[in-house]
Design a protein around this motif. Structure first.
Motif, PDB file in Angstrom:
ATOM      1  N   CYS A 115       1.026  -1.272   0.196  1.00 19.56           N
ATOM      2  CA  CYS A 115      -0.055   0.001  -0.117  1.00 19.56           C
ATOM      3  C   CYS A 115       0.809   1.307  -0.077  1.00 19.56           C
ATOM      4  CB  CYS A 115      -0.942   0.055   1.209  1.00 19.56           C
ATOM      5  SG  CYS A 115      -2.324  -1.180   1.084  1.00 19.56           S
ATOM      6  N   GLU A 116       1.964   1.231   0.640  1.00 16.11           N
ATOM      7  CA  GLU A 116       2.682   2.276   0.812  1.00 16.11           C
ATOM      8  C   GLU A 116       3.651   2.539  -0.508  1.00 16.11           C
ATOM      9  OE1 GLU A 116       6.844   3.985   3.349  1.00 16.11           O
ATOM     10  OE2 GLU A 116       5.608   2.268   3.996  1.00 16.11           O
ATOM     11  N   GLN A 117       4.059   1.428  -1.301  1.00 19.61           N
ATOM     12  CA  GLN A 117       4.404   1.642  -2.624  1.00 19.61           C
ATOM     13  C   GLN A 117       3.688   1.860  -3.672  1.00 19.61           C
ATOM     14  OE1 GLN A 117       6.873  -1.812  -2.614  1.00 19.61           O
ATOM     15  NE2 GLN A 117       5.454  -3.062  -3.418  1.00 19.61           N
ATOM     16  N   LYS A 118       2.295   1.708  -3.298  1.00 20.38           N
ATOM     17  CA  LYS A 118       1.223   1.915  -4.336  1.00 20.38           C
ATOM     18  C   LYS A 118       1.265   0.835  -5.548  1.00 20.38           C
ATOM     19  CE  LYS A 118      -0.543   5.630  -2.648  1.00 20.38           C
ATOM     20  NZ  LYS A 118       0.406   5.902  -1.460  1.00 20.38           N
ATOM     21  N   TYR A 119       1.760  -0.506  -5.200  1.00 20.64           N
ATOM     22  CA  TYR A 119       1.546  -1.405  -5.850  1.00 20.64           C
ATOM     23  C   TYR A 119       1.729  -2.775  -5.251  1.00 20.64           C
ATOM     24  CZ  TYR A 119       2.639  -4.591  -9.777  1.00 20.64           C
ATOM     25  OH  TYR A 119       2.685  -5.702 -10.678  1.00 20.64           O
ATOM     26  N   GLY A 120       1.024  -3.961  -5.621  1.00 16.80           N
ATOM     27  CA  GLY A 120       1.443  -5.101  -5.111  1.00 16.80           C
ATOM     28  C   GLY A 120       0.254  -5.993  -5.811  1.00 16.80           C
ATOM     29  N   ARG A 121       0.594  -7.343  -5.647  1.00 15.71           N
ATOM     30  CA  ARG A 121      -0.477  -8.405  -6.150  1.00 15.71           C
ATOM     31  C   ARG A 121      -0.248  -9.668  -5.146  1.00 15.71           C
ATOM     32  NH1 ARG A 121      -1.330  -4.877  -9.205  1.00 15.71           N
ATOM     33  NH2 ARG A 121      -1.282  -4.860 -11.330  1.00 15.71           N
ATOM     34  N   ILE A 122      -1.793  -9.602  -4.672  1.00  8.84           N
ATOM     35  CA  ILE A 122      -1.846 -10.855  -3.622  1.00  8.84           C
ATOM     36  C   ILE A 122      -2.667 -12.120  -4.254  1.00  8.84           C
ATOM     37  CG2 ILE A 122      -2.474 -11.656  -1.141  1.00  8.84           C
ATOM     38  CD1 ILE A 122      -1.755  -8.678  -0.315  1.00  8.84           C
ATOM     39  N   VAL A 123      -2.233 -12.995  -4.133  1.00  3.51           N
ATOM     40  CA  VAL A 123      -2.850 -14.415  -4.800  1.00  3.51           C
ATOM     41  C   VAL A 123      -3.269 -15.497  -3.386  1.00  3.51           C
ATOM     42  CG1 VAL A 123      -3.167 -16.194  -6.431  1.00  3.51           C
ATOM     43  CG2 VAL A 123      -2.222 -14.026  -7.038  1.00  3.51           C
ATOM     44  N   ASN A 124      -4.414 -15.335  -3.033  1.00  5.51           N
ATOM     45  CA  ASN A 124      -4.455 -16.373  -2.147  1.00  5.51           C
ATOM     46  C   ASN A 124      -5.269 -17.702  -2.538  1.00  5.51           C
ATOM     47  OD1 ASN A 124      -4.186 -14.524   0.303  1.00  5.51           O
ATOM     48  ND2 ASN A 124      -5.815 -13.607  -0.179  1.00  5.51           N
ATOM     49  N   ILE A 125      -4.590 -18.903  -1.919  1.00 14.22           N
ATOM     50  CA  ILE A 125      -4.878 -20.119  -2.639  1.00 14.22           C
ATOM     51  C   ILE A 125      -6.364 -20.650  -1.569  1.00 14.22           C
ATOM     52  CG2 ILE A 125      -4.289 -22.356  -3.322  1.00 14.22           C
ATOM     53  CD1 ILE A 125      -3.170 -20.237  -4.962  1.00 14.22           C
ATOM     54  N   ALA A 126      -7.224 -20.824  -2.201  1.00 17.36           N
ATOM     55  CA  ALA A 126      -8.497 -21.040  -1.581  1.00 17.36           C
ATOM     56  C   ALA A 126      -8.880 -22.419  -1.875  1.00 17.36           C
ATOM     57  CB  ALA A 126      -9.619 -20.193  -1.821  1.00 17.36           C
ATOM     58  N   SER A 127     -10.169 -22.843  -2.048  1.00 21.21           N
ATOM     59  CA  SER A 127     -10.381 -23.976  -2.558  1.00 21.21           C
ATOM     60  C   SER A 127     -11.897 -24.252  -2.959  1.00 21.21           C
ATOM     61  CB  SER A 127     -10.312 -24.927  -1.405  1.00 21.21           C
ATOM     62  OG  SER A 127     -10.965 -26.464  -1.562  1.00 21.21           O
ATOM     63  N   VAL A 128     -12.331 -24.888  -3.744  1.00 18.18           N
ATOM     64  CA  VAL A 128     -13.541 -25.104  -4.387  1.00 18.18           C
ATOM     65  C   VAL A 128     -14.599 -25.489  -2.937  1.00 18.18           C
ATOM     66  CG1 VAL A 128     -13.417 -25.612  -6.585  1.00 18.18           C
ATOM     67  CG2 VAL A 128     -13.416 -27.553  -4.781  1.00 18.18           C
ATOM     68  N   ALA A 129     -13.857 -26.008  -1.930  1.00 18.04           N
ATOM     69  CA  ALA A 129     -14.582 -26.429  -0.803  1.00 18.04           C
ATOM     70  C   ALA A 129     -14.858 -25.197   0.278  1.00 18.04           C
ATOM     71  CB  ALA A 129     -13.608 -27.470   0.312  1.00 18.04           C
ATOM     72  N   GLY A 130     -14.330 -24.133  -0.361  1.00  9.90           N
ATOM     73  CA  GLY A 130     -15.018 -22.914   0.248  1.00  9.90           C
ATOM     74  C   GLY A 130     -16.003 -22.243  -0.512  1.00  9.90           C
ATOM     75  N   VAL A 131     -16.477 -22.782  -1.368  1.00 11.01           N
ATOM     76  CA  VAL A 131     -17.862 -22.312  -2.414  1.00 11.01           C
ATOM     77  C   VAL A 131     -18.812 -23.462  -2.272  1.00 11.01           C
ATOM     78  CG1 VAL A 131     -18.149 -21.715  -4.644  1.00 11.01           C
ATOM     79  CG2 VAL A 131     -15.951 -21.230  -3.804  1.00 11.01           C
ATOM     80  N   VAL A 132     -18.514 -24.729  -2.455  1.00 12.46           N
ATOM     81  CA  VAL A 132     -19.606 -25.772  -2.350  1.00 12.46           C
ATOM     82  C   VAL A 132     -19.277 -26.599  -1.062  1.00 12.46           C
ATOM     83  CG1 VAL A 132     -19.810 -25.828  -4.913  1.00 12.46           C
ATOM     84  CG2 VAL A 132     -18.151 -27.494  -3.857  1.00 12.46           C
ATOM     85  N   ALA A 133     -20.425 -27.253  -0.715  1.00  9.57           N
ATOM     86  CA  ALA A 133     -20.361 -28.165   0.501  1.00  9.57           C
ATOM     87  C   ALA A 133     -19.651 -29.565   0.430  1.00  9.57           C
ATOM     88  CB  ALA A 133     -21.574 -28.258   1.134  1.00  9.57           C
ATOM     89  N   MET A 134     -18.826 -30.016   1.373  1.00  4.85           N
ATOM     90  CA  MET A 134     -18.196 -31.260   1.091  1.00  4.85           C
ATOM     91  C   MET A 134     -18.603 -31.969   2.280  1.00  4.85           C
ATOM     92  SD  MET A 134     -16.119 -30.646  -1.528  1.00  4.85           S
ATOM     93  CE  MET A 134     -14.604 -31.986  -1.517  1.00  4.85           C
ATOM     94  N   ARG A 135     -18.399 -33.446   1.992  1.00  2.42           N
ATOM     95  CA  ARG A 135     -19.028 -34.181   3.130  1.00  2.42           C
ATOM     96  C   ARG A 135     -18.121 -34.307   4.415  1.00  2.42           C
ATOM     97  NH1 ARG A 135     -20.305 -39.071  -1.109  1.00  2.42           N
ATOM     98  NH2 ARG A 135     -18.113 -38.821  -1.247  1.00  2.42           N
ATOM     99  N   THR A 136     -16.760 -34.031   4.229  1.00  2.00           N
ATOM    100  CA  THR A 136     -15.950 -34.097   5.506  1.00  2.00           C
ATOM    101  C   THR A 136     -15.084 -32.715   5.219  1.00  2.00           C
ATOM    102  OG1 THR A 136     -13.965 -35.220   4.164  1.00  2.00           O
ATOM    103  CG2 THR A 136     -15.682 -36.543   5.518  1.00  2.00           C
ATOM    104  N   GLY A 137     -14.168 -32.529   6.300  1.00  2.00           N
ATOM    105  CA  GLY A 137     -13.534 -31.440   6.082  1.00  2.00           C
ATOM    106  C   GLY A 137     -14.043 -30.049   6.496  1.00  2.00           C
ATOM    107  N   ILE A 138     -15.086 -29.896   7.969  1.00  2.00           N
ATOM    108  CA  ILE A 138     -15.845 -28.836   8.152  1.00  2.00           C
ATOM    109  C   ILE A 138     -14.800 -27.784   8.530  1.00  2.00           C
ATOM    110  CG2 ILE A 138     -15.827 -29.852  10.433  1.00  2.00           C
ATOM    111  CD1 ILE A 138     -18.364 -27.617   8.545  1.00  2.00           C
ATOM    112  N   ALA A 139     -13.733 -27.970   9.087  1.00  2.00           N
ATOM    113  CA  ALA A 139     -12.696 -26.903   9.458  1.00  2.00           C
ATOM    114  C   ALA A 139     -12.237 -26.219   8.238  1.00  2.00           C
ATOM    115  CB  ALA A 139     -11.873 -27.387  10.420  1.00  2.00           C
ATOM    116  N   TYR A 140     -11.531 -27.304   7.125  1.00  2.00           N
ATOM    117  CA  TYR A 140     -11.000 -26.749   5.957  1.00  2.00           C
ATOM    118  C   TYR A 140     -11.929 -25.904   5.309  1.00  2.00           C
ATOM    119  CZ  TYR A 140      -8.547 -27.234   1.556  1.00  2.00           C
ATOM    120  OH  TYR A 140      -7.835 -27.076   0.301  1.00  2.00           O
TER     121      TYR A 140
END
Length: 254
Positions: free
Chosen positions: A132-157
């Motif tokens: 933010c100070e240098q007025k430039y940056g790129r951040i890419v967070n690795i999420a998962s489709v498990a954060g979009v649709v429901a899975m049968r196990t891995g509630i915390a994940y």
């Protein structure tokens, strides 16, 4: 194309010792970036550094437990000191504990959420202060489709990865005006050391494939292009988005 060229950029990739993180670190280095690779295991880091250097790239290893207090600030400070700046952050470090919801312990919940969500946020925060100070940056967070649709196990994940997606949106809302773009990638099943045991179960594998329109398990190289795109000037007008790299799985869920 020059818009995808990362020459002159410095990057951090967390969880870079194996699997997806190692592939992304190699990909960014091949695109021209100097890369600080972060993981808990020195041996894995050494192998990643050697692979990058063998292709003519530059890498700097940082051994760290990102769940430790102050670790994010230390990793960012070491990167800036060693490489002279910071332009790109790939938040990849993560873990999963596959259990039914009523079997998950408090300790297991904390382990997953602390690494997948809490540590990712504080890496964003530490990097974001510089970007933010240098007025430039790129951040890419690795999420998962498990954060979009429901899975049968891995509630915390699943909960942690849904949090990563929402965190990405909020940070984009706050920081895009400073020239810092924050996006996420949501993978489906990929062949990595962490999924090897699951995918060796033929019955489970066939069930996964039946729910994947492309008909195959992902290769870590399938993630490199999207990561380079979101890290480059080609994505200058892309922020707050989550790109599913899932062979079409999230079209109808699991």
């Amino acid at each position: 194309m020059t818009r995808f060229d990362l020459t002159g950029k410095t990057a951090i990739v967390t969880g870079a010792g194996r699997g997806i993180g190692k592939a992304l670190a190699l990909g960014l280095a091949e695109a021209g970036a100097e890369v600080a690779v972060v993981a808990r295991t020195q041996k894995d880091l050494d192998e990643t550094v050697q692979a990058i250097e063998a292709k003519g790239g530059k890498a700097y290893p940082i051994t760290a437990d990102l769940t430790a207090s102050g670790a994010a600030e230390q990793v960012v400070a070491q990167t800036v000191e060693a490489l002279g700046g910071l332009h790109i952050l790939i938040n990849n470090a993560g873990m999963n504990i596959r259990k039914k919801a009523n079997e998950v312990t408090e300790e297991e919940w904390d382990r997953v959420v602390d690494l997948n969500l809490k540590a990712s946020f504080f890496m964003c925060q530490a990097a974001g202060k510089i970007m933010c100070e240098q007025k430039y940056g790129r951040i890419v967070n690795i999420a998962s489709v498990a954060g979009v649709v429901a899975m049968r196990t891995g509630i915390a994940y699943g909960s942690s990865k849904a949090g990563v997606i929402q965190m990405t949106k909020v940070l984009a809302l706050e920081w895009s005006k400073f020239g810092v773009n924050i996006n996420a990638i949501a993978p489906w099943y990929f062949r990595t050391p962490l999924t090897e045991a699951l995918l060796s179960d033929e019955e489970y594998l066939q069930e996964i494939l039946q729910r994947t329109p492309s008909g195959r398990i992902g290769d870590v190289e399938d993630l490199v292009g999207p990561a380079i795109f979101l890290s480059s000037d080609a994505a200058a007008y892309v922020t707050g988005q989550t790109i599913s790299v899932d062979g079409g799985m999230s079209v109808y869920g699991f």
